[in-house]
Design a protein around this motif. Structure first.
Motif, short mmCIF file in Angstrom:
data_model
loop_
_atom_site.label_atom_id
_atom_site.label_comp_id
_atom_site.label_asym_id
_atom_site.label_seq_id
_atom_site.Cartn_x
_atom_site.Cartn_y
_atom_site.Cartn_z
N ALA A 1 -5.50 3.51 4.30
CA ALA A 1 -5.72 2.28 4.36
C ALA A 1 -4.61 1.34 5.16
N GLU A 2 -3.36 2.00 4.83
CA GLU A 2 -2.02 1.29 5.22
C GLU A 2 -1.97 1.59 7.04
N LEU B 1 0.88 -1.23 -0.12
CA LEU B 1 -0.03 -0.12 -0.02
C LEU B 1 1.02 1.24 0.08
N ARG B 2 1.88 1.29 0.75
CA ARG B 2 2.90 2.08 0.89
C ARG B 2 3.42 2.67 -0.66
N LEU C 1 -4.46 2.15 8.89
CA LEU C 1 -5.53 1.60 9.95
C LEU C 1 -5.16 0.00 9.58
N LEU C 2 -4.69 -0.48 8.48
CA LEU C 2 -4.26 -1.92 8.60
C LEU C 2 -3.15 -2.38 9.61
N SER C 3 -2.24 -1.36 9.68
CA SER C 3 -0.90 -1.60 10.46
C SER C 3 -1.12 -1.40 11.90
N ASN C 4 -2.07 -0.49 12.22
CA ASN C 4 -2.19 0.03 13.65
C ASN C 4 -3.27 -0.54 14.34
N LEU C 5 -4.63 -0.97 13.46
CA LEU C 5 -5.59 -1.22 13.97
C LEU C 5 -5.95 -2.85 13.89
N VAL C 6 -5.88 -3.20 12.54
CA VAL C 6 -6.46 -4.47 12.19
C VAL C 6 -5.35 -5.50 12.40
N LEU D 1 -3.71 9.36 -0.98
CA LEU D 1 -3.99 9.61 0.55
C LEU D 1 -4.84 8.23 0.94
N GLY D 2 -5.71 7.95 0.26
CA GLY D 2 -6.76 6.80 0.62
C GLY D 2 -5.85 5.41 0.90
N LEU D 3 -4.74 5.30 0.00
CA LEU D 3 -4.00 4.19 0.33
C LEU D 3 -3.12 4.22 1.77
N LEU D 4 -2.72 5.37 1.79
CA LEU D 4 -1.91 5.56 3.10
C LEU D 4 -2.68 5.68 4.17
#
Length: 329
Positions: free
Chosen positions: A316-317, A59-60, A319-324, A311-314
């Motif tokens: 998403a990245e 994503l990054r 949220l994925l790294s820190n929450l999911v 920005l949408g991909l960042l």
């Protein structure tokens, strides 16, 4: 897609070291401990976290690529082209008297004239062209038309003997062509008259016809066809055999030149096939159709969409790294 600043796209090469570093770091692994056996680890089931472990980097990297594309200023191009063509009306007046069978051209004068006229017609796409043939009389072989296929067919049917060929009525040939252009509303009207003799028949003199053409605003290009001196002419002898005799070439160049000069045209003398082709090529250049092209181009910036996607991909990245991934075992 058009880029206003395409040189920024070179920044995409930075993806290569980014990916290389990520692969190297992944292979290095983290902290290490010594255990007696790894059987329990290898047999353990793989969780969702295992399969999603590389997604944040993807994503990054993708977001980085989109931001570079945005820097290059992608644009949609709106292009409107309007073409305005102003054609020319052209009448070809061709002598088909018996003398046009002379063989100083290959294979003879009339065949060479038809072949070169055919090439000329093919180069005049969009113009209206008509055909007039004349010998002792004159008539219209084809009215003005843009149908090149039909025009070429009618040109191919022209031959000596098509009409009374006992004489040459240059004035009548020109007058017939003028009559076909009389109703034309084209701003440019041209007659190309080709002959190999002198005017000795007809009710209208060549100069009278030229005066009419001048009054009608018609330019006349005249072409005298024939070698200088004598030319081989085929005839049937008393035994029915085809023989060849040398006959004198008589072309009224003075009158043909005066006709062209009076109407703003030009006189040419063709002595062989190549010279005749060069003459038609020159006329083709002198009488160019007017083509006006109006072009409107508008550029619409599209960089904002690429920035928002990055920005949408960042997001998403993050949220994925820190929450999911932190909540997935």
């Amino acid at each position: 897609m058009h880029f206003a600043s395409p040189y920024y796209l070179w920044l995409l090469v930075l993806l290569v070291p980014m990916i290389g570093y990520y692969v190297w770091r992944t292979l290095q692994g983290g902290a290490a401990i010594q255990i007696s056996s790894i059987r329990g680890v290898t047999d353990a089931p793989r969780t969702v976290r295992y399969y999603l472990r590389h997604l944040p980097f993807v994503l990054r990297a993708t977001a980085f690529s989109l931001l570079i594309v945005a820097l290059a200023r992608p644009q949609d191009v709106e292009q409107n082209v309007t073409t305005n063509t102003e054609g020319i009306d052209i009448m070809l007046a061709i002598d088909v008297s018996a003398s046009m069978l002379a063989r100083d051209f290959q294979p003879d004068r009339i065949t060479a004239a038809k072949e070169v006229a055919g090439s000329f017609i093919a180069d005049r796409y969009g113009d209206r062209i008509g055909l007039v043939v004349f010998a002792a009389e004159a008539f219209t072989q084809s009215p003005l038309t843009t149908d090149q296929s039909t025009l070429q067919t009618l040109l191919a049917r022209i031959r000596s003997g098509l009409i009374d060929d006992n004489g040459t009525a240059i004035g009548n040939g020109l007058a017939t062509a003028i009559n076909r252009l009389r109703e034309s509303d084209s701003k440019s009207k041209v007659i190309i008259l080709l002959t190999d003799g002198v005017n000795n028949r007809g009710q209208i003199t060549p100069m009278t016809a030229a005066e009419i053409a001048k009054a009608q605003g018609i330019r006349v290009y005249t072409i005298g066809v024939g070698t200088r001196g004598t030319a081989p002419y085929p005839y049937v002898d008393m035994f029915g055999n085809v023989s060849v005799a040398q006959v004198p070439v008589e072309i009224d160049e003075k009158t043909l030149s005066a006709m062209a000069e009076m109407t703003g045209g030009k006189y040419f003398r063709a002595t062989d096939n190549e010279k005749l082709k060069a003459i038609y090529d020159e006329i083709n250049q002198l009488e160019k159709s007017k083509v006006e092209v109006f072009e409107h181009i508008a550029y619409h910036e599209q960089f904002l969409g690429w920035v928002l996607a990055a920005l949408g991909l960042l997001l998403a990245e993050f949220l994925l790294s820190n929450l999911v991934l932190k909540r997935i075992p």
